[in-house]
Write an enzyme that holds these catalytic residues in place. Sequence first.
Site, PDB file in Angstrom:
ATOM      1  N   ILE A 139      -5.709  11.105  10.041  1.00 46.52           N
ATOM      2  CA  ILE A 139      -4.358  11.578   9.707  1.00 46.52           C
ATOM      3  C   ILE A 139      -4.474  12.759   8.744  1.00 46.52           C
ATOM      4  O   ILE A 139      -5.156  12.675   7.726  1.00 46.52           O
ATOM      5  CB  ILE A 139      -3.521  10.455   9.043  1.00 46.52           C
ATOM      6  CG1 ILE A 139      -3.481   9.192   9.914  1.00 46.52           C
ATOM      7  CG2 ILE A 139      -2.123  10.950   8.733  1.00 46.52           C
ATOM      8  CD1 ILE A 139      -2.735   9.311  11.192  1.00 46.52           C
TER       9      ILE A 139
ATOM     10  N   LYS B  37     -10.733  -3.964  11.231  1.00 46.22           N
ATOM     11  CA  LYS B  37      -9.640  -3.492  12.093  1.00 46.22           C
ATOM     12  C   LYS B  37      -9.567  -4.309  13.380  1.00 46.22           C
ATOM     13  O   LYS B  37      -8.481  -4.661  13.839  1.00 46.22           O
ATOM     14  CB  LYS B  37      -9.794  -1.993  12.403  1.00 46.22           C
ATOM     15  CG  LYS B  37      -9.528  -1.079  11.207  1.00 46.22           C
ATOM     16  CD  LYS B  37      -8.126  -1.273  10.635  1.00 46.22           C
ATOM     17  CE  LYS B  37      -7.797  -0.309   9.513  1.00 46.22           C
ATOM     18  NZ  LYS B  37      -6.541  -0.674   8.807  1.00 46.22           N
TER      19      LYS B  37
ATOM     20  N   ASP C  82      -0.058  -7.522  -4.059  1.00 50.25           N
ATOM     21  CA  ASP C  82      -1.420  -7.365  -3.585  1.00 50.25           C
ATOM     22  C   ASP C  82      -1.553  -8.283  -2.365  1.00 50.25           C
ATOM     23  O   ASP C  82      -1.262  -9.480  -2.454  1.00 50.25           O
ATOM     24  CB  ASP C  82      -2.326  -7.837  -4.748  1.00 50.25           C
ATOM     25  CG  ASP C  82      -3.792  -7.747  -4.413  1.00 50.25           C
ATOM     26  OD1 ASP C  82      -4.131  -7.640  -3.224  1.00 50.25           O
ATOM     27  OD2 ASP C  82      -4.595  -7.803  -5.364  1.00 50.25           O
TER      28      ASP C  82
ATOM     29  N   ARG D 261      -0.526  -1.779  -5.969  1.00 55.02           N
ATOM     30  CA  ARG D 261      -1.461  -2.713  -6.607  1.00 55.02           C
ATOM     31  C   ARG D 261      -1.959  -2.109  -7.917  1.00 55.02           C
ATOM     32  O   ARG D 261      -1.503  -2.472  -8.967  1.00 55.02           O
ATOM     33  CB  ARG D 261      -2.611  -2.995  -5.646  1.00 55.02           C
ATOM     34  CG  ARG D 261      -3.450  -4.192  -6.006  1.00 55.02           C
ATOM     35  CD  ARG D 261      -4.424  -4.491  -4.895  1.00 55.02           C
ATOM     36  NE  ARG D 261      -5.391  -3.420  -4.752  1.00 55.02           N
ATOM     37  CZ  ARG D 261      -6.626  -3.469  -5.232  1.00 55.02           C
ATOM     38  NH1 ARG D 261      -7.043  -4.516  -5.862  1.00 55.02           N
ATOM     39  NH2 ARG D 261      -7.447  -2.457  -5.069  1.00 55.02           N
TER      40      ARG D 261
ATOM     41  N   GLY E  48      -0.696   4.763  -0.978  1.00 58.21           N
ATOM     42  CA  GLY E  48      -1.843   5.257  -0.217  1.00 58.21           C
ATOM     43  C   GLY E  48      -1.519   6.477   0.626  1.00 58.21           C
ATOM     44  O   GLY E  48      -0.425   7.045   0.556  1.00 58.21           O
ATOM     45  N   GLN E  49      -2.505   6.855   1.429  1.00 53.46           N
ATOM     46  CA  GLN E  49      -2.396   8.089   2.214  1.00 53.46           C
ATOM     47  C   GLN E  49      -1.171   8.063   3.128  1.00 53.46           C
ATOM     48  O   GLN E  49      -0.379   8.997   3.143  1.00 53.46           O
ATOM     49  CB  GLN E  49      -3.678   8.269   3.043  1.00 53.46           C
ATOM     50  CG  GLN E  49      -3.745   9.592   3.766  1.00 53.46           C
ATOM     51  CD  GLN E  49      -4.697   9.570   4.966  1.00 53.46           C
ATOM     52  OE1 GLN E  49      -5.236   8.523   5.337  1.00 53.46           O
ATOM     53  NE2 GLN E  49      -4.893  10.716   5.564  1.00 53.46           N
TER      54      GLN E  49
ATOM     55  N   TYR F 131     -15.346  -1.365   8.125  1.00 53.39           N
ATOM     56  CA  TYR F 131     -13.979  -0.904   8.415  1.00 53.39           C
ATOM     57  C   TYR F 131     -13.576  -1.321   9.827  1.00 53.39           C
ATOM     58  O   TYR F 131     -12.505  -1.889  10.049  1.00 53.39           O
ATOM     59  CB  TYR F 131     -13.951   0.624   8.267  1.00 53.39           C
ATOM     60  CG  TYR F 131     -12.602   1.273   8.455  1.00 53.39           C
ATOM     61  CD1 TYR F 131     -11.588   1.101   7.526  1.00 53.39           C
ATOM     62  CD2 TYR F 131     -12.361   2.101   9.547  1.00 53.39           C
ATOM     63  CE1 TYR F 131     -10.363   1.727   7.682  1.00 53.39           C
ATOM     64  CE2 TYR F 131     -11.143   2.733   9.711  1.00 53.39           C
ATOM     65  CZ  TYR F 131     -10.140   2.547   8.776  1.00 53.39           C
ATOM     66  OH  TYR F 131      -8.935   3.175   8.936  1.00 53.39           O
TER      67      TYR F 131
ATOM     68  N   GLY G  69       0.825  -1.210   0.000  1.00 51.71           N
ATOM     69  CA  GLY G  69       0.000   0.000   0.000  1.00 51.71           C
ATOM     70  C   GLY G  69       0.855   1.255   0.000  1.00 51.71           C
ATOM     71  O   GLY G  69       0.526   2.250   0.646  1.00 51.71           O
TER      72      GLY G  69
END
Length: 317
Positions: free
Chosen positions: A172, A146, A53, A35, A11-12, A142, A8
Site C-alpha cells: 500500500i 495471514k 489491544d 495500543r 497504523g499505516q 507474517y 490499529g
Amino acid sequence: MKNILIIGSVGQIGSELTMELRRKYGSEHVIAGFRKTQPSEELANSGPLERVDATDVERLNEVVKKYNIDTIYNLAALLSAVAEEKPQAAWNVGVNGVFNVLEVAREHNCAVFFPSSIGAFGPTTPLDNTPQDTIQRPNTMYGVTKVAGELLSDYYHKRFGVDTRGLRYPGIISSVTLPGGGTTDYAVEIFYEAIKHKKYTCPLKAGTFLDMMYMPDALDAAIDLMEADPSKFKHRNAFNVTAMSFDPEIIAAEIKKHIPEFELSYDNDPMKQAIAETWPNKMDDSCAREEWGWSPKYVLAEMTKDMLEKIAVKLNK
Ligand code: SER
C-alpha cells in the site's frame, strides 16, 4: 446505524481508514482503538478514542459493549520484515489477536474486516496471475499469521455465522502514514527520497515485481467489501485485490517523468529480497471484480503524480 471499532487506528492503513469511516458514518460512530503509539491530533480530535489491544480480550469486550459496536476492522499487525525480527510478537497479534476479535464478534454479533496480504502466498504459489484459490505455503511468520487469519475468518463464518470479510492487500502506497518494516516499503520511501534528494537506494533488486495499490483504493476496497451484498459472494475472506504491478525500474522511470534528474541505485537487503521473491508478481483479482465490483481508480501514472505532489507539499519543497 453502524458503530465501528478500528483496532490499529494509528497504523499505516488504520490512520486513514478511521478518518474515511468518520466522514462516511459520522465521527461519533467510529471508535479509534490504539495500543502504544499516540494518535495524531487529527485522529484524537475528530472522534472517540480508546486504548484497546487485540491481545487483551477483556478490554476488547468492554469497548465493544460500551459503544454497542456492530463492526470491527481489525488492522493490528506487524509487517513482514518486523515480523521476521519478532516472530513471537507477530504470532501473538496476528493469530491470538485475530482469534480474540472473532470470539468477541461471535458473542456480540459484530461483522469483522480482516486484512490479509500478498504475504499469505509463498514459494510454491504460482507467482504470475496468482489465482484466488491456490497453494499457500508461506515461509515467513507474517505469511503464517495471514493464512491463519484467513482460515479462522472462514471458519467463524461457517461455524458460527459471523459476518467475516477480508482482502489480500498488495503493497500500500500513501503520502500520509509511513509503513513500518514491510517488504513493500520501498515503494513509499522512493517518493520521499525523490523529493528530498533526487535519488534513492533500493533494497530490492531490479526485476522484482510486486502488486501495489494507492491508499484511496485500499480504503474504498475495505469499505465497499463491508457494504457489499453478500448474496453474490462465492468467497468471503481474503479476496485478491490489486491495482498495479511494477519493479523498482518501472516506478523509477515513472518518477523521472516528473523529476528528470532522479537516480535509482541498489543496495540489496537479502531478507526483504528473499521475502519478495516468494510473493506474487501479479495477482488475479477477478473474483473480487465479479463478486462485489472491485475496480481500482489509480494506476501507476496517477498514483505517482499524486504522491509527488502531496509529498512535496508535506516536505515544503
Ligand atoms: N506491505 C506488507 C509488507 O510488506 C505486505 O502486506 O509487509
